[in-house]
Structure formats: structure tokens, C-alpha cells
Design an enzyme around this catalytic site. Structure first.
Site, mmCIF file in Angstrom:
data_model
loop_
_atom_site.group_PDB
_atom_site.id
_atom_site.type_symbol
_atom_site.label_atom_id
_atom_site.label_comp_id
_atom_site.label_asym_id
_atom_site.label_seq_id
_atom_site.Cartn_x
_atom_site.Cartn_y
_atom_site.Cartn_z
ATOM 1 C CB CYS A 197 -0.930 0.045 1.213
ATOM 2 S SG CYS A 197 -1.588 -1.564 1.711
ATOM 3 C CB CYS A 211 -0.568 3.843 -4.180
ATOM 4 S SG CYS A 211 -0.129 3.049 -5.716
ATOM 5 C CG HIS A 212 -2.826 4.383 -0.307
ATOM 6 N ND1 HIS A 212 -3.928 5.076 -0.759
ATOM 7 C CD2 HIS A 212 -2.941 3.129 -0.802
ATOM 8 C CE1 HIS A 212 -4.678 4.256 -1.493
ATOM 9 N NE2 HIS A 212 -4.092 3.077 -1.533
ATOM 10 C CG MET A 268 -7.890 -0.495 -4.312
ATOM 11 S SD MET A 268 -6.663 -0.011 -3.109
ATOM 12 C CE MET A 268 -7.144 -1.106 -1.760
ATOM 13 C CG HIS A 288 8.671 7.279 -11.819
ATOM 14 N ND1 HIS A 288 8.575 6.772 -10.553
ATOM 15 C CD2 HIS A 288 9.154 6.268 -12.591
ATOM 16 C CE1 HIS A 288 8.986 5.505 -10.541
ATOM 17 N NE2 HIS A 288 9.344 5.184 -11.771
ATOM 18 C CG HIS A 330 7.979 3.913 -16.688
ATOM 19 N ND1 HIS A 330 9.220 3.397 -16.964
ATOM 20 C CD2 HIS A 330 7.833 3.832 -15.345
ATOM 21 C CE1 HIS A 330 9.795 3.004 -15.825
ATOM 22 N NE2 HIS A 330 8.966 3.264 -14.828
HETATM 23 FE FE1 DHE Z 1 12.458 1.508 -11.007
HETATM 24 C C1 DHE Z 1 14.721 3.640 -12.498
HETATM 25 C C2 DHE Z 1 11.503 4.005 -8.907
HETATM 26 C C3 DHE Z 1 9.913 -0.471 -9.869
HETATM 27 C C4 DHE Z 1 13.661 -1.099 -12.846
HETATM 28 N N1 DHE Z 1 12.998 3.464 -10.761
HETATM 29 C C5 DHE Z 1 13.942 4.159 -11.499
HETATM 30 C C6 DHE Z 1 13.985 5.511 -11.028
HETATM 31 C C7 DHE Z 1 13.087 5.612 -9.989
HETATM 32 C C8 DHE Z 1 12.464 4.327 -9.841
HETATM 33 C C9 DHE Z 1 12.786 6.829 -9.161
HETATM 34 C C10 DHE Z 1 14.866 6.620 -11.573
HETATM 35 C C11 DHE Z 1 16.212 6.602 -10.934
HETATM 36 C C12 DHE Z 1 17.154 7.638 -11.518
HETATM 37 O O1 DHE Z 1 17.191 7.802 -12.744
HETATM 38 O O2 DHE Z 1 17.851 8.299 -10.743
HETATM 39 N N2 DHE Z 1 10.926 1.746 -9.663
HETATM 40 C C13 DHE Z 1 10.737 2.839 -8.895
HETATM 41 C C14 DHE Z 1 9.597 2.649 -8.029
HETATM 42 O O3 DHE Z 1 9.198 3.420 -7.121
HETATM 43 C C15 DHE Z 1 8.925 1.410 -8.466
HETATM 44 C C16 DHE Z 1 7.664 1.790 -9.245
HETATM 45 C C17 DHE Z 1 8.468 0.518 -7.345
HETATM 46 C C18 DHE Z 1 9.557 0.020 -6.428
HETATM 47 O O4 DHE Z 1 9.256 -0.693 -5.471
HETATM 48 O O5 DHE Z 1 10.727 0.327 -6.615
HETATM 49 C C19 DHE Z 1 9.992 0.811 -9.390
HETATM 50 N N3 DHE Z 1 11.870 -0.445 -11.318
HETATM 51 C C20 DHE Z 1 10.824 -1.052 -10.745
HETATM 52 C C21 DHE Z 1 10.728 -2.433 -11.141
HETATM 53 O O6 DHE Z 1 9.866 -3.268 -10.737
HETATM 54 C C22 DHE Z 1 11.780 -2.674 -12.159
HETATM 55 C C23 DHE Z 1 11.110 -2.885 -13.517
HETATM 56 C C24 DHE Z 1 12.644 -3.899 -11.897
HETATM 57 C C25 DHE Z 1 13.595 -3.743 -10.747
HETATM 58 O O7 DHE Z 1 14.783 -3.970 -10.937
HETATM 59 O O8 DHE Z 1 13.143 -3.414 -9.664
HETATM 60 C C26 DHE Z 1 12.519 -1.342 -12.124
HETATM 61 N N4 DHE Z 1 13.908 1.315 -12.416
HETATM 62 C C27 DHE Z 1 14.271 0.139 -13.010
HETATM 63 C C28 DHE Z 1 15.401 0.376 -13.884
HETATM 64 C C29 DHE Z 1 15.693 1.749 -13.807
HETATM 65 C C30 DHE Z 1 14.751 2.310 -12.863
HETATM 66 C C31 DHE Z 1 16.078 -0.672 -14.755
HETATM 67 C C32 DHE Z 1 16.788 2.505 -14.553
HETATM 68 C C33 DHE Z 1 16.414 2.697 -15.976
HETATM 69 C C34 DHE Z 1 17.456 3.438 -16.748
HETATM 70 O O9 DHE Z 1 17.649 3.072 -17.922
HETATM 71 O O10 DHE Z 1 18.041 4.383 -16.214
#
Ligand code: DHE
Length: 584
Positions: A84, A87-88, A125, A364, A410
Site C-alpha cells: 500500500c 501509492c498511499h 486500486m 518519476h 515511463h
Molecule cells: Fe524503477 C529507475 C523508482 C519499480 C527497474 N525506478 C527508477 C527511477 C526511480 C524508480 C525513481 C529513476 C532513478 C534515476 O534515474 O535516478 N521503480 C521505482 C519505483 O518506485 C517502483 C515503481 C516501485 C519500487 O518498489 O521500486 C519501481 N523499477 C521497478 C521495477 O519493478 C523494475 C522494472 C525492476 C527492478 O529492478 O526493480 C525497475 N527502475 C528500473 C530500472 C531503472 C529504474 C532498470 C533505470 C532505468 C534506466 O535506464 O536508467
């Protein structure tokens, strides 16, 4: 003339990103019936998951409020955080989801909350109960939990940071030149998400050179301006600094900058190469500037403050993407819930100057345009892309839904290429629909098209997270790992950027991997240094087989499948050269 080929299906309701849990205080049967129609899609499970609330004190019970035992409270905290809080908000003040403070939950009442958690809502939700993610007893527990005051996780200031800080190899004991024969510019740092590790893979031989232990559910890798230090951040806010010059590259320093985090970056401006690192935390909401050689925490800045739109106080505005400017000694820090972009000037940490740019809420991820001057960032839950001029330090434009941005952009860091008609463009795909928005980025050479959606391509479907091209390539690769159709989630669409109107080709990467189990989500393309190959992760469950599939960029044919039992849940891949030079 703009070209629009939208045709969005709009079947994507993304709770992990998109708003809206509780829409009103009234319990009505018709509403419940409506809720019953809702189904959770995989995209809705794209949400934060950690355990910040572990061990947090239970607030005192109040008259008329159901009392939870200690064991129940601990369990509910864990569920709340995993399902939760993303989002919340940890404090339940609302983020992309509605507020769930006791003021709201008491008005809604136990039965309504229970039904809402069970069935979800068409507004986004997830249907936690009917999808089987939570049991009836767990839903009952969460409904009681929400009637209690939210527990407040502890702060994490300089004292805690210093206590966590480790210099394993001090700078004086590190090599003065590269001691290995690795081609470090063509090395890939690969996130092994559920193992809490990264793999360093040779981009020429595909050999796994080493596996390094990092933070929990490690998130991204970034590289210092010299290319020597690799910085990796875990969701538990642990930063590992890896020295790529050592005979066997390993962690030389580490620090925890909070309890939950996602971003790390290094200083890139002239005169400041390798001088500073910065980490952005989700909890506590803050960023930290650290010494670039040791990760010693130097300056902590809280991001709590007012939202850009309603100018109301937000207690937990999380730090999303951070980018190091090439033009000024500044970090571009994106604050999610307030919608502010902070240009943090690191030339004088004692008299820290921060330019606050009002953008849009729910910032984001994002990246630079091909010149490195403009920063393009997605305010995903507002279907908006903000454009920041990092040279002038100001907002250029907010490009919105009505301007052609799709549902829940995204981009990752996005993709830059020269469009045959519109000149330089930067592209983003979307979680919420199949479109790919191409935005003109050349205000001098192509002023008519600058900061406009000049074309919207249609890729395979919603659930896209990342797209990629390379200055030497004619291809634009678009993933869709969170699409509910397994076939779409396990393949990518590739466009010919010299003829963007031509239909895309589908490359069945999951199938090419030879893996037969699991959904085989194909995620995040990354080029090698030469721009001749693109690497994709085939991301399966922790106990299933995963792989990295390497394609020849020109022929789009399979070149190599990297399989190894150590490749547990590979997701992000960061080529040292491309990451350092912002090539994407
Ligand atoms: Fe990410 C980048 C946040 C879930 C893979 N992710 C980012 C960034 C943020 C972020 C703020 C940018 C960082 C930067 O550039 O400084 N991601 C979040 C979340 O809050 C979210 C939605 C939920 C969580 O619990 O983290 C989330 N992200 C994921 C995944 O489930 C992914 C697909 C698989 C994983 O490894 O967790 C994932 N996020 C990535 C990747 C990047 C990323 C591979 C960098 C991409 C790039 O090319 O720079």
C-alpha cells in the site's frame, strides 16, 4: 502538421502508479458491484515493496478503534508497506493513491474498507482479495489496521548515516592505475534484483566477471564521470561504491542514506569529476551529497514541503530520478509528491544554492536530450512530460495529455534520435497505453517542432517501462514487460527510425532465450559501447530460470543468450560507457 496515431485502449488501470483508491465516504451496494468487476493487472503490481515499517512502535490505542496485537501490528505493517505505501504513502497522507489517514478511514468505516481492499476499484486500486494476493483474514486485519493511527518510521540523519558508513579500502590504498585487463568501458552492470547483487558482465566476451553483493532489491547503477567508480543503490538505501580499477573490482565504500531509496548519481560538471555523489531517498524524504571518493555523507537536505499545485504541505515527498548536469555544477533532483525539480548547486556545500523549479506532481524518471542540455522528466500519474533547461536552470514546458502524451509515461531515461521529418526527438513509451510519444528537442534547428509531440507511434501494448536506441542505430526498441498478455510481455517491438511510419517488427525475445517456464518478462534494452548490440533481460521469478539475450542491432537477429544460475532476476543493465556519457 503533427501526426497522431493514438487509438489507446485504456484497459490499463495502474494502481502502482495511477491514483485513486477511496473515492468517497459512502458505502453503496451498486458501488460494491462496480468494484467486483475490477481485476488487478500485472501493471498494478508495479509498486514499491520493502519493509521500512519493520520494528516501528505501535501508536497508542484509541477508544472505539479496534486493537491489534503486537503480532498483528507487525504483520499489518509489513503488508501495508509491501502493498500500500507505494501509492498511499508511508504516513498515509496520499500520493498517487488517496489519503488514508484515520480522518478518512473512520468516515469510510470498516466494512467499506474491507470491500474496497477485496474488490479494488476501477479507479486503480488493485483487487487484493479477489486476485488471491491477500487472504480474507489479512484483509480483515488491514481494515482494522487502517482505523488505527499510522505508525511513523524513524528519521535517518547524519548520526545514523555515519554509523552505517564504511570505507573498506581507503583512497590511499587504492590502485593509482587500472590493475585489471577488463574493457571497463564496455562492461555491463546488471541488477540481480531479488538476489540483492549485481553482475559485472564483459560486453565483448559475455563472461560474468564477478558478482557483487549490494543492497536489498538493488535498483540502479550509475557511473562516476571518470568511469572508475560504479555506484549501486538498493531499495534499502544502501549505496555500494565499486572500484573498477582494482585487480578484482569490489566495493570500496558503502553508506546507507535512509531506509528506502531509488536513486544515485555522481557529479559530472567540469572541474567536479568524481568529486561528489548524491543519493535520493524515499524514506526519510531527503537527498544526501557525499564525498565522491569515500561516500562520506556531507550534506543532507530534506525534501518535505509544499506541493506545486495546491501549495499544501506534504510530509513525504520522495526523491525520484537524479541527473548530474553537464553544464553547471548541479544535480537535477526530482521530487515526486511535491512536483518540484531542485537544481542543487554543489560548488559550495556550506552555502548551498538550490533553484526550485515548479513542474508537476508525481515526477518519476527521465533523461537528457541528445545535447545533454534539456532534461525530460515524466510526471507519470499526471500524464505529463516536463522539459527543463539545465543550462538556464528553468522550466521550458510541461507537455500534457492534451498535447499528445499518453497514459502514464515511463521513459526510463528515454531515447534520442533524428526523425527524418521532425529532426532531433526524444521518445517515451507508456505504462498505460501502447503509444510512444516522440517530442521535438531542437529549438534552434526545428523551432516549429520543439517541445511538441510530433508523432505518436503505436507499439505492442501498455505495460511498457523502457525504450532504447543508440546514435549509431536505426532501431528504436520498445519493451512491454508489464503487459497482461504473456506474449507481449515476453517480446519487444522494434521500429525503423529512418521510416517511423512503417509498422514495427515483433522480436520474441523470451522465446529466443530458450526458457520455457515463467512469464519471461523482457525488460530494459541496453546497448554495448559500440552501439552494435542490444541486450535485454528475460526477467522471470526468483526460483525460475532467467537470462540475458543479446541481439545484433543491425540484423535484429540473436547473437548470444547469457545463462547462468547466478543470473537471478536480472532487470536493469548499465553499460559503463553509455551510462557515464548519457548515451541513450
Ligand atoms: Fe524503477 C529507475 C523508482 C519499480 C527497474 N525506478 C527508477 C527511477 C526511480 C524508480 C525513481 C529513476 C532513478 C534515476 O534515474 O535516478 N521503480 C521505482 C519505483 O518506485 C517502483 C515503481 C516501485 C519500487 O518498489 O521500486 C519501481 N523499477 C521497478 C521495477 O519493478 C523494475 C522494472 C525492476 C527492478 O529492478 O526493480 C525497475 N527502475 C528500473 C530500472 C531503472 C529504474 C532498470 C533505470 C532505468 C534506466 O535506464 O536508467
Amino acid at each position: 502538421m503533427m501526426v497522431h496515431t493514438f487509438g489507446r485502449h485504456g484497459f490499463w488501470l495502474l494502481a502502482g502508479i495511477v491514483a485513486a483508491a477511496l473515492t468517497g465516504p459512502v458505502v453503496a451496494d451498486s458501488k460494491t458491484d462496480n468494484l467486483k468487476k475490477h481485476k488487478t493487472t500485472p501493471g498494478q503490481q508495479y509498486k514499491p515493496s520493502l519493509d521500512v515499517l519493520k520494528g516501528v512502535e505501535q501508536p497508542g490505542a484509541k477508544p472505539g478503534v479496534p486493537v491489534l496485537t503486537k503480532a498483528e501490528f507487525t504483520k499489518a505493517n509489513k503488508i501495508y508497506f509491501q502493498r500500500c505505501a507505494g501509492c498511499h504513502g508511508v504516513l498515509r497522507k496520499g500520493a498517487t493513491g488517496k489519503p488514508l489517514t484515520t480522518k478518512e478511514t473512520k468516515e469510510l468505516g470498516f466494512d467499506y474498507i474491507k470491500s474496497f481492499i477485496n474488490y479494488g476499484s476501477p479507479g486503480g486500486m488493485p483487487n487484493w482479495g479477489t486476485s488471491g494476493a491477500l487472504s480474507e483474514a489479512e484483509i480483515d486485519l488491514m481494515s482494522r489496521y487502517l482505523l488505527n493511527e499510522p505508525p511513523i518510521p524513524p528519521e535517518f540523519g547524519m548520526k545514523e548515516m555515519q554509523a552505517s558508513w564504511k570505507v573498506i579500502v581507503p583512497p590511499g590504498k587504492r590502485p593509482t592505475k587500472k590493475m585489471n585487463d577488463w574493457d571497463i568501458d564496455n562492461l555491463f552492470s546488471v541488477t540481480l534484483r531479488d538476489a540483492g547483487e549485481i553482475a559485472l558482465i564483459d560486453g565483448n566476451t559475455y563472461e560474468i566477471k564477478t558478482i557483487i553483493k549490494t543492497g536489498y532489491a538493488v535498483h540502479i547503477s550509475r557511473i562516476s564521470a571518470s568511469g572508475r567508480y560504479l555506484m549501486v543503490i538498493g531499495r534499502d538505501a544502501l549505496i555500494n561504491m565499486i572500484d573498477l580499477w582494482m585487480k578484482s573490482p569490489a566495493t570500496v565504500a558503502s553508506v546507507k542514506i535512509g531506509m528506502e531509496a531509488r536513486s544515485v548519481e555522481t557529479s559530472k560538471a567540469k572541474g567536479y569529476k568524481d568529486k561528489y555523489a548524491i543519493g535520493g531517498a524515499y524514506w526519510p524524504p531527503q537527498f544526501v551529497i557525499m564525498d565522491g571518493a569515500t561516500l562520506k555523507p556531507l550534506k543532507i537536505v530534506s525534501t518535505r514541503g509544499m506541493t506545486v499545485d495546491t501549495q499544501e504541505y506534504h510530509p513525504e515527498p520522495r526523491v525520484a530520478a537524479i541527473v548530474g548536469s553537464h553544464f553547471r555544477p548541479e544535480f537535477v533532483v526530482n521530487v515526486k509528491e511535491t512536483g518540484k525539480i531542485l537544481m542543487v548547486n554543489y560548488s559550495d556545500l556550506e552555502n548551498l544554492k538550490i533553484t526550485t523549479i515548479n513542474a508537476e506532481r508525481f515526477l518519476h524518471d527521465g533523461g537528457l536530450d541528445s545535447t545533454g542540455r534539456y532534461f525530460m522528466v515524466a510526471a507519470n500519474a499526471r500524464n505529463t512530460i516536463g522539459v527543463i533547461d539545465t543550462k538556464e536552470g528553468k522550466l521550458v514546458k510541461l507537455i500534457r495529455e492534451e498535447d499528445g502524451i499518453g497514459t502514464t509515461p515511463h521513459p526510463g531515461r528515454g531515447a534520442n534520435f533524428i526523425h527524418p521529418k521532425f529532426g532531433p526527438v526524444w521518445a517515451t513509451s507508456h505504462l498505460g497505453d501502447e503509444t510512444v510519444a516522440l517530442i521535438g528537442t531542437d529549438p534552434i534547428g526545428h523551432p516549429k517542432y520543439a517541445w511538441k509531440v510530433v508523432q505518436s507511434l503505436e507499439a505492442q501494448g501498455g505495460g511498457s517501462l523502457f525504450l532504447k536506441t543508440h546514435p549509431k542505430s536505426k532501431n528504436l526498441w520498445v519493451d512491454s514487460p508489464l503487459n497482461p498478455e504473456a506474449e507481449i510481455a515476453s517480446s519487444v517491438a522494434v521500429f525503423d527510425i529512418t521510416q517511423p511510419d512503417k509498422p514495427y517488427e515483433v522480436i520474441p525475445i523470451g522465446e529466443m532465450s530458450g526458457i520455457s517456464e515463467g512469464v519471461r518478462r523482457v525488460v530494459q534494452g541496453e546497448y554495448n559501447k559500440a552501439g552494435t548490440e542490444i541486450w535485454f533481460s528475460v526477467w522471470n521469478g526468483k526460483d525460475q530460470e532467467s537470462a540475458i539475450v543479446v541481439l545484433d542491432d543491425k540484423t535484429r537477429k540473436l547473437k548470444k543468450v547469457i545463462k547462468d544460475k547466478r543470473l537471478v532476476t536480472p532487470t536493469g543493465k548499465f553499460n559503463v560507457f553509455n551510462t557515464r556519457e548519457d548515451v541513450y
